[in-house]
Scaffold this motif. Structure first.
Motif: not given
Length: 329
Positions: A10, A77, A79-82, A105-106, A108, A110, A113
């Motif tokens: 990742t 973002a 990848a669903g990360l903050t 998890t970032g 929804s 964003d 992203a």
């Protein structure tokens, strides 16, 4: 409770997107280091890739690293990360530019992203654009992109655009008379194609674009003084769309912020179907830089001149292998 550290795959994917960022002469002056037990990523300036004569204060170097940092945030973002970012976290280390903590998890939808698909599509285009204005709504989106990163994007009036073009010619003349600056340009730009040189950095010949014929736009001619067989000439747009990116202050942290703002603007432009090229040429000379600013604007320090428009996408410039810029500790 500490977040679970991210796996090597990742982190590598995030940095792969990060290093697609633009940098002065494509020197790629960055190093990422990841602490395995925490997953914290640190961004360092690679001063061995500095351009001491072209960029004596390292302003351009910091901006390039800031652009890479923004790409990292976008990739995280997506990848669903903050990403939580600390700029210049250690006053004792001038090379440590940012510390990035990735967790959770970032949100929804964003907004960062949404820019991710443009990371690999964005290339500097030094080719002629169509003589077509950028719509007001698009300009407003680009200006908002800069504001979100603590910078300002200003679209100068036609008279100021002509003044900027004159200043760029002055900067070209100054560069031609300075053998050390010219030598740095020669070192990092190659009149041969990337297929011939197989270089992993610098600007290859196919990305130079044609020589200008009868017009003047803010596109740096990297082949000045060097023969380049087969390179043609072309008429560029008569009325180029120019934007100035600037900040209120002019300290190293502002340069990193300006780099993030620049990349956000470029990714938004790519998303909106625009192509772009950038130049810092008139900003590299202290006796010229002050004059680039519009005296009636609130912008205190111009950090980049951006040319926007509609036309052919630029050629992809080479990138160093991720293994060369990412260390796991």
């Amino acid at each position: 409770m500490n977040a679970e550290p991210l796996d090597t795959k990742t982190i590598t994917a995030l940095v792969t997107d990060a290093v697609a960022a633009p940098s002065l002469h494509n020197a790629q002056p960055w190093v990422f280091r990841c602490t395995r037990d925490t997953g914290v990523l640190r961004l360092y300036a690679d001063l061995e890739r500095a351009l001491p004569h072209t960029d004596p204060e390292n302003r351009g170097l910091y901006m390039g690293c800031g652009a890479a940092l923004f790409n990292l945030r976008v990739a995280a973002a997506a990848a669903g990360l903050t990403p939580r970012v600390l700029l210049l976290p250690d006053p004792a280390s001038a090379e440590l530019l940012a510390e990035v903590h990735l967790s959770g998890t970032g949100p929804s939808g964003d907004t960062l992203a949404r820019l991710a698909p443009s990371i690999r599509r964005r290339h500097s285009s030094r080719f002629p654009f169509r003589d077509e204005e950028v719509p007001v709504a698009t300009r407003e989106r680009l200006s908002e992109a800069a504001r979100l990163e603590g910078a300002e994007l200003f679209f100068p009036d036609p008279w100021h655009v002509r003044s900027i073009l004159d200043l760029i010619r002055d900067a070209e003349d100054s560069e031609a008379l300075d053998p050390q600056v010219h030598a740095e340009t020669v070192r990092w730009t190659r009149t041969e194609s990337s297929a011939v040189t197989a270089a992993a950095d610098g600007i290859p010949g196919e990305a130079f674009g044609p020589r200008q014929r009868g017009t003047s736009v803010p596109v740096r001619d990297f082949a000045v003084g060097r023969p380049m067989p087969g390179r043609g000439r072309a008429a560029f747009e008569e009325n180029p769309n120019i934007a100035l990116l600037g900040t209120a202050r002019d300290e190293p942290v502002d340069w990193v912020r300006a780099g993030q703002a620049l990349e956000r603007v470029l990714l938004q432009a790519t998303t909106d179907g625009l192509v772009a090229s950038v130049t810092s040429q008139p900003l590299e000379w202290q006796d010229i830089r002050w004059a680039v600013r519009d005296p009636v604007s609130a912008m205190a320090n111009v950090q980049m001149v951006i040319r926007l428009g509609y036309g052919p996408e630029g050629e992809e410039s080479p990138r160093r292998p991720v293994a060369d810029v990412l260390d796991f500790l």
